[in-house]
Scaffold this motif. Structure first.
Motif, short mmCIF file in Angstrom:
data_model
loop_
_atom_site.label_atom_id
_atom_site.label_comp_id
_atom_site.label_asym_id
_atom_site.label_seq_id
_atom_site.Cartn_x
_atom_site.Cartn_y
_atom_site.Cartn_z
N SER A 111 0.83 -1.20 0.00
CA SER A 111 0.00 0.00 0.00
C SER A 111 0.87 1.26 0.00
N GLU A 112 2.08 1.16 0.60
CA GLU A 112 3.00 2.30 0.59
C GLU A 112 3.48 2.59 -0.83
N ASP A 113 3.77 1.53 -1.60
CA ASP A 113 4.21 1.69 -2.98
C ASP A 113 3.09 2.30 -3.82
N TYR A 114 1.87 1.84 -3.61
CA TYR A 114 0.71 2.36 -4.34
C TYR A 114 0.52 3.84 -4.02
N SER A 115 0.59 4.20 -2.75
CA SER A 115 0.46 5.60 -2.34
C SER A 115 1.56 6.45 -2.95
N GLU A 116 2.78 5.96 -2.94
CA GLU A 116 3.90 6.70 -3.51
C GLU A 116 3.67 6.98 -5.00
N ARG A 117 3.19 5.98 -5.71
CA ARG A 117 2.92 6.15 -7.14
C ARG A 117 1.82 7.19 -7.35
N MET A 118 0.82 7.20 -6.50
CA MET A 118 -0.25 8.21 -6.62
C MET A 118 0.29 9.60 -6.28
N TRP A 119 1.09 9.73 -5.24
CA TRP A 119 1.63 11.03 -4.83
C TRP A 119 2.55 11.63 -5.89
N ARG A 120 3.17 10.81 -6.69
CA ARG A 120 4.05 11.31 -7.74
C ARG A 120 3.26 11.83 -8.94
N ALA A 121 1.96 11.52 -8.99
CA ALA A 121 1.13 11.90 -10.14
C ALA A 121 0.26 13.13 -9.86
N ARG A 122 0.08 13.93 -10.89
CA ARG A 122 -0.83 15.08 -10.78
C ARG A 122 -2.28 14.64 -10.79
N PHE A 123 -2.57 13.59 -11.55
CA PHE A 123 -3.93 13.06 -11.67
C PHE A 123 -3.89 11.55 -11.52
N CYS A 124 -4.96 10.98 -11.00
CA CYS A 124 -5.11 9.53 -10.90
C CYS A 124 -6.42 9.13 -11.58
N PHE A 125 -6.32 8.23 -12.52
CA PHE A 125 -7.51 7.75 -13.21
C PHE A 125 -8.29 6.82 -12.29
N VAL A 126 -9.58 7.06 -12.17
CA VAL A 126 -10.48 6.16 -11.46
C VAL A 126 -11.49 5.72 -12.52
N LEU A 127 -11.26 4.55 -13.07
CA LEU A 127 -12.02 4.09 -14.22
C LEU A 127 -13.00 2.99 -13.87
N ARG A 128 -14.09 2.97 -14.56
CA ARG A 128 -15.09 1.93 -14.35
C ARG A 128 -14.43 0.57 -14.53
N GLY A 129 -14.80 -0.34 -13.67
CA GLY A 129 -14.24 -1.68 -13.68
C GLY A 129 -14.19 -2.19 -12.26
N SER A 130 -13.49 -3.27 -12.06
CA SER A 130 -13.42 -3.88 -10.74
C SER A 130 -12.00 -4.29 -10.45
N SER A 131 -11.56 -3.98 -9.22
CA SER A 131 -10.24 -4.40 -8.78
C SER A 131 -10.24 -4.45 -7.27
N HIS A 132 -9.11 -4.80 -6.70
CA HIS A 132 -9.01 -4.87 -5.24
C HIS A 132 -9.02 -3.49 -4.60
N THR A 133 -8.79 -2.43 -5.39
CA THR A 133 -8.74 -1.09 -4.81
C THR A 133 -10.02 -0.29 -5.02
N ASN A 134 -10.79 -0.64 -6.03
CA ASN A 134 -12.06 0.08 -6.24
C ASN A 134 -13.02 -0.79 -7.04
N ASN A 135 -14.25 -0.45 -6.95
CA ASN A 135 -15.30 -1.07 -7.76
C ASN A 135 -16.21 0.04 -8.24
N VAL A 136 -15.94 0.52 -9.44
CA VAL A 136 -16.71 1.63 -9.98
C VAL A 136 -17.55 1.13 -11.12
#
Length: 111
Positions: free
Chosen positions: A86-111
């Motif tokens: 989760s630390e690696d995932y957070s680091e990758r998000m913090w390095r980005a200006r934008f994060c895509f939250v796309l329809r679909g299903s995964s362990h991190t979201n279900n949109v």
């Protein structure tokens, strides 16, 4: 049916918790509450070398398209590889200006 049409149709009916979806052709944004509190680092926009981040299963048209188009583009961190922690995932998000939250299903979201 056209999978892009399915990706852009509303996924929730407006109610007391969720406002009516404000859809524009160029986006697929859904406002959802988070169970996580924002980290102070997440509030800083400057100094982020990555334009946009996405890591997830390519199980919707939008996800497939983003991976196909942006996976090898400079300045984008877009892949189907999940973070090692989760630390690696957070680091990758913090390095980005934008994060895509796309329809679909995964362990991190279900949109």
């Amino acid at each position: 049916p056209d999978c892009w049409k399915l990706d852009t149709e509303p996924v929730a009916v407006a109610n007391h918790m969720f406002p009516a979806r404000n859809f524009r052709v160029q986006d697929s944004v859904i406002s959802i509450p988070s169970r996580f509190s924002p980290h102070p680092r997440s509030r800083r926009f400057g100094g982020r070398p990555v334009v946009a981040f996405f890591a997830g299963s390519p199980n919707s048209c939008a996800r497939e398209r983003i991976v196909k188009v942006l996976a090898n583009e400079p300045g984008f961190d877009v892949s189907t590889s999940f973070a090692t922690s989760s630390e690696d995932y957070s680091e990758r998000m913090w390095r980005a200006r934008f994060c895509f939250v796309l329809r679909g299903s995964s362990h991190t979201n279900n949109v």
